[in-house]
Motif scaffolding. Structure first.
Motif, mmCIF file in Angstrom:
data_model
loop_
_atom_site.group_PDB
_atom_site.id
_atom_site.type_symbol
_atom_site.label_atom_id
_atom_site.label_comp_id
_atom_site.label_asym_id
_atom_site.label_seq_id
_atom_site.Cartn_x
_atom_site.Cartn_y
_atom_site.Cartn_z
ATOM 1 N N ASP A 20 -3.335 0.757 -3.663
ATOM 2 C CA ASP A 20 -3.189 -0.612 -3.158
ATOM 3 C C ASP A 20 -2.568 -1.446 -4.273
ATOM 4 O O ASP A 20 -2.536 -1.041 -5.431
ATOM 5 C CB ASP A 20 -4.549 -1.188 -2.774
ATOM 6 C CG ASP A 20 -5.204 -0.398 -1.650
ATOM 7 O OD1 ASP A 20 -4.469 0.110 -0.790
ATOM 8 O OD2 ASP A 20 -6.448 -0.284 -1.652
ATOM 9 N N HIS A 21 -2.087 -2.607 -3.927
ATOM 10 C CA HIS A 21 -1.540 -3.549 -4.910
ATOM 11 C C HIS A 21 -0.356 -2.949 -5.673
ATOM 12 O O HIS A 21 -0.219 -3.123 -6.878
ATOM 13 C CB HIS A 21 -2.624 -4.020 -5.884
ATOM 14 C CG HIS A 21 -3.866 -4.469 -5.188
ATOM 15 N ND1 HIS A 21 -3.904 -5.594 -4.389
ATOM 16 C CD2 HIS A 21 -5.106 -3.931 -5.144
ATOM 17 C CE1 HIS A 21 -5.117 -5.722 -3.891
ATOM 18 N NE2 HIS A 21 -5.880 -4.731 -4.329
ATOM 19 N N VAL A 22 0.499 -2.243 -4.952
ATOM 20 C CA VAL A 22 1.713 -1.678 -5.534
ATOM 21 C C VAL A 22 2.790 -2.758 -5.516
ATOM 22 O O VAL A 22 2.999 -3.430 -4.511
ATOM 23 C CB VAL A 22 2.172 -0.434 -4.735
ATOM 24 C CG1 VAL A 22 3.517 0.058 -5.227
ATOM 25 C CG2 VAL A 22 1.116 0.652 -4.821
ATOM 26 N N VAL A 23 3.474 -2.922 -6.635
ATOM 27 C CA VAL A 23 4.511 -3.944 -6.766
ATOM 28 C C VAL A 23 5.902 -3.378 -6.499
ATOM 29 O O VAL A 23 6.738 -4.043 -5.890
ATOM 30 C CB VAL A 23 4.456 -4.567 -8.182
ATOM 31 C CG1 VAL A 23 5.569 -5.573 -8.386
ATOM 32 C CG2 VAL A 23 3.113 -5.201 -8.441
ATOM 33 N N ASN A 72 5.097 -3.717 3.948
ATOM 34 C CA ASN A 72 3.886 -3.723 3.139
ATOM 35 C C ASN A 72 3.238 -2.348 3.002
ATOM 36 O O ASN A 72 2.402 -2.155 2.142
ATOM 37 C CB ASN A 72 2.875 -4.704 3.747
ATOM 38 C CG ASN A 72 1.733 -4.979 2.807
ATOM 39 O OD1 ASN A 72 1.924 -5.093 1.608
ATOM 40 N ND2 ASN A 72 0.541 -5.069 3.351
ATOM 41 N N ARG A 105 8.050 -5.505 -2.047
ATOM 42 C CA ARG A 105 7.317 -6.109 -0.933
ATOM 43 C C ARG A 105 8.302 -6.826 0.003
ATOM 44 O O ARG A 105 9.251 -7.455 -0.438
ATOM 45 C CB ARG A 105 6.300 -7.105 -1.469
ATOM 46 C CG ARG A 105 5.433 -7.727 -0.395
ATOM 47 C CD ARG A 105 4.392 -8.685 -0.961
ATOM 48 N NE ARG A 105 3.647 -8.142 -2.085
ATOM 49 C CZ ARG A 105 2.618 -7.283 -1.997
ATOM 50 N NH1 ARG A 105 2.237 -6.861 -0.821
ATOM 51 N NH2 ARG A 105 1.997 -6.863 -3.066
ATOM 52 N N ASN A 139 0.855 -1.183 0.000
ATOM 53 C CA ASN A 139 0.000 0.000 0.000
ATOM 54 C C ASN A 139 0.891 1.233 0.000
ATOM 55 O O ASN A 139 1.880 1.289 0.724
ATOM 56 C CB ASN A 139 -0.891 0.028 1.238
ATOM 57 C CG ASN A 139 -1.783 -1.196 1.292
ATOM 58 O OD1 ASN A 139 -2.300 -1.630 0.285
ATOM 59 N ND2 ASN A 139 -1.925 -1.756 2.472
ATOM 60 N N TRP A 148 5.855 4.478 -9.159
ATOM 61 C CA TRP A 148 5.472 3.146 -8.708
ATOM 62 C C TRP A 148 4.756 2.404 -9.811
ATOM 63 O O TRP A 148 4.222 2.979 -10.744
ATOM 64 C CB TRP A 148 4.648 3.202 -7.426
ATOM 65 C CG TRP A 148 3.223 3.656 -7.575
ATOM 66 C CD1 TRP A 148 2.122 2.880 -7.779
ATOM 67 C CD2 TRP A 148 2.744 5.005 -7.505
ATOM 68 N NE1 TRP A 148 0.989 3.660 -7.839
ATOM 69 C CE2 TRP A 148 1.349 4.960 -7.671
ATOM 70 C CE3 TRP A 148 3.356 6.237 -7.319
ATOM 71 C CZ2 TRP A 148 0.566 6.112 -7.664
ATOM 72 C CZ3 TRP A 148 2.572 7.365 -7.310
ATOM 73 C CH2 TRP A 148 1.198 7.300 -7.471
ATOM 74 N N ARG A 149 4.788 1.071 -9.675
ATOM 75 C CA ARG A 149 4.144 0.180 -10.632
ATOM 76 C C ARG A 149 3.101 -0.627 -9.875
ATOM 77 O O ARG A 149 3.372 -1.154 -8.802
ATOM 78 C CB ARG A 149 5.174 -0.751 -11.265
ATOM 79 C CG ARG A 149 4.604 -1.646 -12.363
ATOM 80 C CD ARG A 149 5.668 -2.504 -13.029
ATOM 81 N NE ARG A 149 6.721 -1.672 -13.585
ATOM 82 C CZ ARG A 149 8.015 -1.827 -13.319
ATOM 83 N NH1 ARG A 149 8.421 -2.785 -12.508
ATOM 84 N NH2 ARG A 149 8.912 -1.045 -13.856
ATOM 85 N N ASP A 150 1.898 -0.716 -10.449
ATOM 86 C CA ASP A 150 0.846 -1.514 -9.807
ATOM 87 C C ASP A 150 0.853 -2.927 -10.383
ATOM 88 O O ASP A 150 1.623 -3.245 -11.292
ATOM 89 C CB ASP A 150 -0.524 -0.837 -9.956
ATOM 90 C CG ASP A 150 -0.937 -0.614 -11.401
ATOM 91 O OD1 ASP A 150 -0.520 -1.393 -12.283
ATOM 92 O OD2 ASP A 150 -1.684 0.350 -11.642
ATOM 93 N N GLU A 151 0.007 -3.795 -9.840
ATOM 94 C CA GLU A 151 -0.021 -5.199 -10.273
ATOM 95 C C GLU A 151 -0.399 -5.345 -11.737
ATOM 96 O O GLU A 151 -0.020 -6.296 -12.398
ATOM 97 C CB GLU A 151 -0.991 -6.002 -9.402
ATOM 98 C CG GLU A 151 -0.445 -6.276 -8.029
ATOM 99 C CD GLU A 151 -1.402 -7.085 -7.169
ATOM 100 O OE1 GLU A 151 -2.596 -7.198 -7.503
ATOM 101 O OE2 GLU A 151 -0.938 -7.588 -6.131
ATOM 102 N N GLY A 152 -1.147 -4.401 -12.279
ATOM 103 C CA GLY A 152 -1.529 -4.446 -13.689
ATOM 104 C C GLY A 152 -0.431 -3.970 -14.622
ATOM 105 O O GLY A 152 -0.603 -3.964 -15.837
#
Length: 150
Positions: free
Chosen positions: A16-19, A73, A34, A2, A50-54
């Motif tokens: 959320d779901h930041v890689v 996290n 992470r 996050n 930042w890069r998200d999961e997508g």
């Protein structure tokens, strides 16, 4: 992970779901994945990415600030000012230049204020020093010093 980026007046980003997060402090650029150890650093005027999961890339120009990693996290960033824009080139050229200019102007203003403060202290010291002769007041106008003596 996050990610939360805040200024004194607003929440600029909450993701959320930041890689992956890339930031920059005075020692240079660094990345956070992470599970990163707890971490606290002072950010430089820079672009946070930042890069998200997508696979989407996101960017925010920050005017310094503090970055903290909690429990591997959660990443929180508190900054004076931030501009979110997915156009990395615009952030790096226009926004960071503006942030740097304002930061330099603030340093100049603080320096000028400090000089004025020190000049005032020196003047007060000169006025209050014990070896300074006390001036005798002179009266002007129809009642002169001689008129008082009679």
């Amino acid at each position: 992970m996050n990610l939360t980026v805040t200024t004194p007046l607003a929440i600029i980003a909450k993701a959320d779901h930041v890689v992956y997060v890339r930031a920059e402090d005075d020692t240079g650029a660094f990345g956070i994945l992470r599970g990163h150890a707890d971490f606290l650093t002072a950010l430089a005027i820079s672009v946070l990415s930042w890069r998200d999961e997508g696979g989407g890339e996101h960017h925010i120009a920050v005017r310094g600030g503090m970055l903290a990693v909690h429990d591997g996290n959660a990443i929180t960033i508190a900054t004076r000012e931030a501009v979110a824009d997915d156009d990395l080139h615009r952030l790096e050229t226009e926004v960071l230049a503006s942030f740097r200019r304002r930061s330099e102007d603030e340093v100049t203003a603080r320096t000028d204020a400090q000089r004025l403060y020190l000049a005032a202290i020196r003047q007060i010291y000169r006025f209050l020093r014990p070896d300074r002769p006390v001036p005798v007041p002179r009266l002007a106008g129809p009642m002169s010093q001689e008129g008082l003596e009679s």
